[in-house]
Design an enzyme around this catalytic site. Structure first.
Site, PDB file in Angstrom:
ATOM      1  N   GLU A  41       0.838  -1.202   0.000  1.00 46.97           N
ATOM      2  CA  GLU A  41       0.000   0.000   0.000  1.00 46.97           C
ATOM      3  C   GLU A  41       0.875   1.255   0.000  1.00 46.97           C
ATOM      4  OE1 GLU A  41      -3.504   1.895   2.880  1.00 46.97           O
ATOM      5  OE2 GLU A  41      -2.213   0.292   3.622  1.00 46.97           O
ATOM      6  N   LYS A 116      -9.096   2.085  -2.476  1.00 45.62           N
ATOM      7  CA  LYS A 116      -9.373   1.472  -1.167  1.00 45.62           C
ATOM      8  C   LYS A 116     -10.809   1.786  -0.756  1.00 45.62           C
ATOM      9  CE  LYS A 116      -7.140   1.180   3.417  1.00 45.62           C
ATOM     10  NZ  LYS A 116      -5.955   1.620   4.189  1.00 45.62           N
ATOM     11  N   CYS A 158      -5.264  -3.175   2.370  1.00 43.35           N
ATOM     12  CA  CYS A 158      -5.144  -3.173   3.835  1.00 43.35           C
ATOM     13  C   CYS A 158      -6.481  -3.334   4.559  1.00 43.35           C
ATOM     14  CB  CYS A 158      -4.394  -1.928   4.292  1.00 43.35           C
ATOM     15  SG  CYS A 158      -3.560  -2.153   5.901  1.00 43.35           S
TER      16      CYS A 158
END
Length: 586
Positions: A41, A116, A158
Site C-alpha cells: 500500500e 481502497k 489493507c
C-alpha cells in the site's frame, strides 16, 4: 503463473528512491519469469504520508513519478503499485480530494486504478482526513503468458481485509470487500498493505487470512510493507494462503524480501511449497539487498525475539531516514539504558554508539562499574562526565530562592536536567541522535523528568513496560549464551539514584503489580473497579490512575516513541491535557 511479492521499505516522500526500489524488484522478478509483481500500500510515497498529502505539488509529483515508472518497468511484467489518485469530483460533491489507490502498470502505461474501500480512523489511522472511499469492488483480468487463458484477480487494500463479521463476530463497516469479490467469482484475492506492527499481530493476521481463504474458497495473497517510519514499525511478514487455508509462502519478518509463488490455473489455487515447479535457489538482488527464500520463513520463537527485531528495525530506520549516522545516550548502569544501548548497537553498529556516564555524588560505585561493563560487552565508546560540580553551581544559584525549603523532587530533578543538557550538547555538537531510555511504565505514571531523561529525538522503549524490559534483557543474554547485559544490572533493585538509598519502589508499586494495572487500564480500558475486582488494592489502583492522568502534559512533550503495542503513547493516543475528567471515572 508466477506471482512475486516485493516486500519493500520505502522512505516517506522519497518518491524517486521508492520508485527505484520498485524498479529493482521488478527487473529481478522479470528475470525469474514472474507474471505479476505486488508491492505494498502506498509503496510509491511510503506509508503513512500524513499531511504531505495536503500539498498539491507532492501529489502531482507522485503522479509524474508513477508515469515514469510505468515506462521504465519491464514491458512483459504486470506490477501493482501503491499510490494516490485525485478525486475529480471532490469539488462537486464535497468529498475528500484523494483516493488511496493501487495502480496496475503494464506495457509502459497505467492500465487501471483501484481505490481502497474501507478507510480506518482508529488508533494511528486518520485516512478520512485525506481519502474518499472507493465505491465498487476492484478486479481485473490478467492474460497469462504463452496462453490464451486469463485469471480474474480481486484487489483489496489493507483495511479492506479487516471486516469479516464471521471472524470478528461483528461488522465495523457496512460492506465486506472480500465477500464482494468472492461473489463476483474472482480466482485470486490480493491484499496490498501497510499494516503497522504490534506484538503478536502476525498470528492474528494469519488466522484472519486463513479463515477468509477457507470461508470463500479463494486463495489470498497478503503483501505488507516493512520498515520504521517515525513511531510506526512495519514488520512485513507477507504471506499467502491457498483455498484450504494452508500457508503457501511467507516472507521474512522485519527485512526487505522478494518471494515468488505459483498460481495453478487448472487447480484455481496457489501451489503448496512441495508442489512448486520453480524451485528457486537463494539469490541476492543486485541493488535491492533482498533474497529469495528457499522455504516459508519462520515466525519468531517468542514475543521477546519479535519485539527485539521490531525495535532494532525501528531505531535503525529512524536514524537513517532522519539523516543521522550516530547515536548518543546516557548510561546509568540501569536496565533501561542497558537495553537501549544494546538495541542501538544492533541497529547501526557498535562503532556508531556513544554511551555517556554522568555520575553524581548519589551514584553508587556498582552503577558506574555496571555501565562500563555493559559498554565493554557491547563494544561501544564511552565518556564519563561527573556532574557533582555542576550540581553545586545550581544549588548556589537557587540558594536564596529555595531558602527555608526542604530538599525534594525539584532538587532531585536538577540532576536529571543537568544530564539532559550535557547529552543535548553532545548531540548538538557532533550531529548525533540522542535516544532517551524511559520505558512505558515510567511514561505512563510520569516517573520521568521533563528536559532531563526525557530529552531526545527518539524514545526507543517508550512502549515497552518495565517487566518486558527485564524479559528482553534475559532473552538477549540467553540468545547470546553470555551476559551481554551484566547480571548485576538485571538483579539489582531499580533506582534513579537521585538521593541516597533511593529505589523506584519508594514511589511506585512493584513493577509486576504496576504493569498489570497499567495494562488493564490503558490497553484493556478496564475501570478502576474492574481492576480492583481482578485482585489489586484499591488504594494502589487509585494512585496509579491519578498518576496516569496527571502525566499527560509530560507525554505530550516527549520524543516519538516506537510503537509495539495496540495502545501506545504516540500518534494513536489523543488525550486532552487540560481536563477535569479523571481517566478512571466510571
Amino acid at each position: 503463473m508466477k506471482i512475486g511479492i516485493a516486500q519493500l521499505n520505502p522512505t516517506i516522500g522519497d518518491l524517486n528512491n521508492n520508485a527505484q526500489q520498485i524498479l529493482n524488484a521488478a527487473k529481478k522478478a522479470a528475470e525469474l519469469g514472474v507474471d505479476l509483481l505486488l508491492t505494498p500500500e502506498l509503496s510509491l510515497c511510503g506509508y503513512p504520508p500524513r499531511d504531505l498529502l495536503l500539498n498539491p505539488s507532492f501529489v502531482q509529483l507522485m503522479a509524474t513519478t508513477l508515469d515514469e515508472l510505468a515506462r521504465e518497468l519491464p514491458s512483459d511484467l504486470a506490477v501493482l503499485v501503491g499510490t494516490v489518485e485525485e478525486n475529480e469530483r471532490s469539488h462537486v460533491d464535497g468529498g475528500k480530494p484523494l483516493y488511496n489507490s493501487i495502480a496496475w502498470l503494464e506495457q509502459g502505461k497505467i492500465q487501471q486504478i483501484f481505490h481502497k474501500r474501507l478507510l480506518p480512523t482508529y488508533d494511528v489511522f486518520d485516512e478520512h482526513r485525506y481519502f474518499e472511499p472507493g465505491l465498487k469492488p476492484n478486479l481485473f483480468a490478467l492474460n497469462l503468458k504463452n496462453s490464451k487463458s486469463e485469471i480474474l484477480i480481486g484487489v483489496t487494500i489493507c483495511e479492506d481485509l479487516w471486516n469479516d463479521e464471521e471472524f470478528w463476530g461483528k461488522r465495523s463497516y457496512a460492506i465486506n470487500p472480500i465477500a464482494d469479490l468472492a461473489k463476483l467469482g474472482v480466482d485470486l484475492i490480493l491484499n496490498l498493505s501497510a499494516s503497522p506492527y504490534t506484538v503478536g499481530k502476525q498470528k492474528l493476521r494469519e488466522a484472519m487470512l486463513r479463515h477468509g481463504a477457507m470461508r470463500y474458497q479463494k486463495p489470498i495473497i497478503y503483501a505488507n510493507q516493512i520498515g520504521g517510519n517515525d513511531d510506526l514499525i512495519f514488520d512485513g511478514n507477507s504471506v499467502a494462503f491457498n483455498r484450504d487455508g494452508e500457508v503457501v509462502c511467507r516472507a521474512r519478518g522485519f527485512e526487505t524480501d522478494l518471494v515468488i509463488l505459483e498460481f495453478d490455473e487448472r487447480k484455481q489455487d496457489l501451489l503448496a511449497p512441495n508442489e512448486l515447479s520453480n524451485n528457486l535457489e537463494s539469490d541476492t538482488l543486485a541493488k535491492g539487498g533482498m533474497e529469495l527464500p528457499k522455504s516459508i520463513a519462520p515466525l519468531p520463537e517468542c514475543d521477546d525475539e519479535e519485539i527485539w527485531k521490531a525495535l532494532v528495525l525501528g531505531v535503525g530506520d529512524y536514524v537513517r531516514k532522519c539523516g543521522f549516522s550516530k547515536i548518543v545516550l546516557g548510561l546509568s548502569g540501569g536496565i533501561d539504558s542497558a537495553l537501549v544501548a544494546a538495541i542501538a548497537s544492533a541497529a547501526i553498529g557498535k562503532e556508531n554508539v556513544l554511551g555517556v556516564l554522568m555520575p553524581s555524588p548519589y551514584s553508587s560505585d556498582h552503577s558506574v562499574k555496571d555501565a562500563l561493563k555493559l559498554a565493554e560487552n557491547l563494544g561501544i565508546q564511552t565518556q564519563i562526565l561527573p556532574i557533582g560540580d555542576l550540581m553545586q553551581v545550581y544549588d548556589k544559584s537557587l540558594e536564596a530562592l529555595f531558602a527555608g525549603t526542604s530538599f525534594g523532587i525539584a532538587e532531585e530533578n536538577i540532576q536529571s536536567r543537568i544530564r539532559g543538557n550535557l547529552l543535548m550538547a553532545i548531540a548538538n555538537k557532533f550531529g548525533h541522535l540522542l535516544i532517551s531510555t524511559g520505558n512505558k511504565s515510567e511514561m505512563a505514571v510520569g516517573y520521568c523528568t521533563l528536559y532531563g531523561d526525557m530529552n531526545g529525538g527518539l524514545a526507543a522503549i517508550a512502549d515497552v513496560p518495565k517487566t518486558r524490559v527485564y524479559s528482553l534483557c534475559r532473552w538477549l543474554n540467553s540468545k547470546a549464551e553470555s551476559d551481554i547485559i551484566p547480571q548485576n544490572i538485571i538483579t539489582k533493585a531499580p533506582s534513579a539514584e537521585l538521593k541516597p538509598g533511593q529505589t523506584d519502589q519508594d514511589s511506585l508499586p512493584p513493577y509486576d503489580i504496576l504493569d498489570d494495572i497499567l495494562q488493564r487500564f490503558i490497553q484493556k480500558h478496564q475501570s478502576p473497579a474492574q481492576i480492583v475486582a481482578a485482585g489489586h488494592d484499591s488504594i494502589v489502583v487509585d494512585k496509579v490512575v491519578k498518576l496516569v492522568t496527571r502525566a499527560e502534559f509530560k507525554r505530550r512533550q516527549a520524543p516519538p516513541g516506537l510503537k509495539i503495542t495496540d495502545r501506545a503513547f504516540g500518534t494513536g493516543w489523543r488525550m486532552p491535557i487540560a481536563s477535569k475528567w479523571v481517566l478512571g471515572n466510571s
